[in-house]
Design a protein around this motif. Structure first.
Motif, mmCIF file in Angstrom:
data_model
loop_
_atom_site.group_PDB
_atom_site.id
_atom_site.type_symbol
_atom_site.label_atom_id
_atom_site.label_comp_id
_atom_site.label_asym_id
_atom_site.label_seq_id
_atom_site.Cartn_x
_atom_site.Cartn_y
_atom_site.Cartn_z
ATOM 1 N N ASN A 37 -8.320 -7.405 -3.194
ATOM 2 C CA ASN A 37 -9.374 -6.408 -3.015
ATOM 3 C C ASN A 37 -9.194 -5.637 -1.719
ATOM 4 O O ASN A 37 -9.718 -4.537 -1.552
ATOM 5 C CB ASN A 37 -10.747 -7.074 -3.054
ATOM 6 N N GLN A 38 -8.428 -6.215 -0.789
ATOM 7 C CA GLN A 38 -8.194 -5.556 0.488
ATOM 8 C C GLN A 38 -7.219 -4.390 0.371
ATOM 9 O O GLN A 38 -7.095 -3.591 1.298
ATOM 10 C CB GLN A 38 -7.680 -6.586 1.503
ATOM 11 N N TRP A 39 -6.524 -4.308 -0.767
ATOM 12 C CA TRP A 39 -5.601 -3.190 -0.958
ATOM 13 C C TRP A 39 -6.349 -1.878 -1.099
ATOM 14 O O TRP A 39 -5.817 -0.822 -0.765
ATOM 15 C CB TRP A 39 -4.753 -3.414 -2.209
ATOM 16 N N GLN A 40 -7.569 -1.939 -1.652
ATOM 17 C CA GLN A 40 -8.386 -0.731 -1.861
ATOM 18 C C GLN A 40 -7.603 0.337 -2.628
ATOM 19 O O GLN A 40 -7.452 1.481 -2.194
ATOM 20 C CB GLN A 40 -8.875 -0.191 -0.517
ATOM 21 N N ILE A 41 -7.127 -0.066 -3.791
ATOM 22 C CA ILE A 41 -6.266 0.794 -4.599
ATOM 23 C C ILE A 41 -6.925 2.135 -4.913
ATOM 24 O O ILE A 41 -6.267 3.182 -4.936
ATOM 25 C CB ILE A 41 -5.869 0.070 -5.904
ATOM 26 N N PHE A 52 4.421 5.852 -5.144
ATOM 27 C CA PHE A 52 4.455 5.936 -6.606
ATOM 28 C C PHE A 52 3.601 7.086 -7.111
ATOM 29 O O PHE A 52 4.054 7.920 -7.921
ATOM 30 C CB PHE A 52 3.968 4.606 -7.198
ATOM 31 N N VAL A 53 2.374 7.172 -6.642
ATOM 32 C CA VAL A 53 1.462 8.232 -7.104
ATOM 33 C C VAL A 53 1.979 9.595 -6.691
ATOM 34 O O VAL A 53 1.998 10.539 -7.495
ATOM 35 C CB VAL A 53 0.040 7.995 -6.554
ATOM 36 N N LYS A 81 0.835 -1.202 0.000
ATOM 37 C CA LYS A 81 0.000 0.000 0.000
ATOM 38 C C LYS A 81 0.872 1.255 0.000
ATOM 39 O O LYS A 81 0.603 2.214 -0.733
ATOM 40 C CB LYS A 81 -0.930 0.002 1.211
ATOM 41 N N GLN A 82 1.910 1.221 0.820
ATOM 42 C CA GLN A 82 2.799 2.379 0.874
ATOM 43 C C GLN A 82 3.558 2.541 -0.437
ATOM 44 O O GLN A 82 3.834 3.663 -0.879
ATOM 45 C CB GLN A 82 3.788 2.227 2.033
#
Length: 405
Positions: free
Chosen positions: A266-270, A238-239, A232-233
């Motif tokens: 799906n738990q990443w919640q991109i 990156f963004v 996630k980090q």
């Protein structure tokens, strides 16, 4: 896949939020009411019209799964009767046009654009993009393309040549059409790890793409739940880096991230995690409006639209299944499905875009139910026909007995 630095233990245990499955739905007619199993979350979900037509007209099983992401845990009846098939079984995979140059506008890539790909394992995705941007043979020979492609990998060229047997030909074709290939580029520190001279003044990118962002914990292995917070980090960094480094075009620039959507991914919640990095301000952030970004939507990924791309594990030539994968699209503020004012190129998720190669259509619950029923009906007919053929050998089934000599 980006082969990122080895992950570090999270300071605290990861908080896992499991996306709830949609509740069963019902449809009714004058005489009957039918209950349908839960389907995938289809909010802001789109699919190529080509994928939809293949799933409904060709009754292509892989394309049905690309759109609907049927899950054995949620829809046992369907997945048992109509199991998923290899992506190569899609009739478009073996069509004469399957290896041809990509069509202008496919997956939001348009000729004339400036595109940056990062963390591209064997560079086949970059090659697919190149075939869209530089499709004119005369332009290829003269290197007079109005578009621009910078294809990058986190690994060194020597490492890539050892891991991926065919990457030499891929690099050769990329360079022959005028693309720039760079190595050891960090997706979280792009501007400083790109070779000097690659970034030209006042030359920003219309699309920056990272497919299956993930930390690598070993050859052929990718971070899962134990590396979720690290990954996630990775996405946040990156963004934020693409925005603060001013790599993204201020009007029509988009960030694309392709990833799986089934658990645990799906738990990443991109769609929300990607924007969290922009909340952290620094002294260099002097133009908040210019850097504003928003989630536009996601597109069910179809490999047949991007030949010769094959998703591969980090530092491993093996491919992996990704029928549930979606491309998450982030663009400049201007409303979901619309590009910002002054944009030269349309937003990737413009529905019904007549200028694109394959217009997108919104995925709805009705679409999922329709595709499901079409394939169930087709399977029922096939099973009945097979039973009829086998019944021909039974007594009285019409098959003549052989006479003994």
């Amino acid at each position: 896949l980006q082969s990122a630095p080895p992950n570090k233990p999270a300071a605290a245990a990861a908080v896992v939020v499991v996306e709830a499955a949609a509740a069963p739905t019902t449809s009714s007619s004058s005489n009957t009411t039918t209950t349908h199993p839960p389907c995938r979350d289809h909010s802001r979900l789109f699919t190529s019209s080509a994928t939809y037509q293949c799933a409904t007209q060709n009754l292509c099983v892989p394309c049905a799964y690309k759109i609907c992401a049927f899950d054995v845990a949620l829809d046992t009846a369907f997945t048992k009767m109509v199991p998923n098939a290899r992506p190569e079984s899609c009739p478009r995979s073996s069509s004469p046009s399957a290896s041809a140059c990509g069509r202008d506008g496919t997956m939001g890539y348009q000729r004339g654009m400036s595109v940056l790909t990062v963390g591209d394992g064997d560079l086949t995705f970059s090659l697919a993009v190149a075939r869209i941007l530089f499709a004119n043979p005369q332009q290829r020979q003269q290197h007079q393309n109005s578009g621009r492609l910078v294809a990058t990998s986190y690994e060194s060229k020597e490492t890539l040549l050892k891991v991926y047997p065919n990457i030499g030909k891929t690099i050769q074709e990329l360079e022959s059409v005028g693309a720039t290939v760079c190595y050891q580029v960090d997706a979280t520190n792009i501007a400083k790890t790109l070779p000097k001279g690659v970034l030209k003044s006042n030359n920003k990118f219309n699309r920056i793409t990272w497919n299956f962002p993930c930390s690598a914990i070993g050859s052929g292995q990718d971070g899962q739940n134990d590396a979720m917070e690290f990954n996630k980090q990775l996405i946040r960094d990156f963004v934020r880096n693409t925005i603060t480094s001013e790599l993204l075009d201020g009007d029509d620039g988009e960030i694309h991230m392709l990833h799986k959507t089934k658990p645990p991914f799906n738990q990443w919640q991109i769609e929300s995690v990607a924007l969290e990095g922009l909340d952290a301000k620094s002294d260099d952030d002097n133009d908040e409006i210019e850097r504003r970004l928003e989630y536009k939507g996601r597109i069910a990924f179809d490999r047949c639209l991007m030949p010769p791309y094959v998703p591969r594990k980090a530092l491993d030539k093996k491919s992996f299944t990704c029928h549930d994968a979606c491309t998450y699209v982030f663009g400049r503020s201007g409303g979901s499905g619309r590009a910002a004012k002054g944009a030269r190129y349309q937003c990737t998720v413009d529905v019904g875009d007549k200028g694109g190669a394959e217009p997108l259509v919104a995925v709805t619950e009705e679409m999922v139910v329709k595709i499901r029923q079409l394939h169930l009906d087709a399977k029922t007919v096939k099973v009945a026909a097979a039973a009829g053929r086998s019944g021909m050998g039974a007594p009285g089934g019409g098959k003549k007995k052989r006479r003994r000599k």
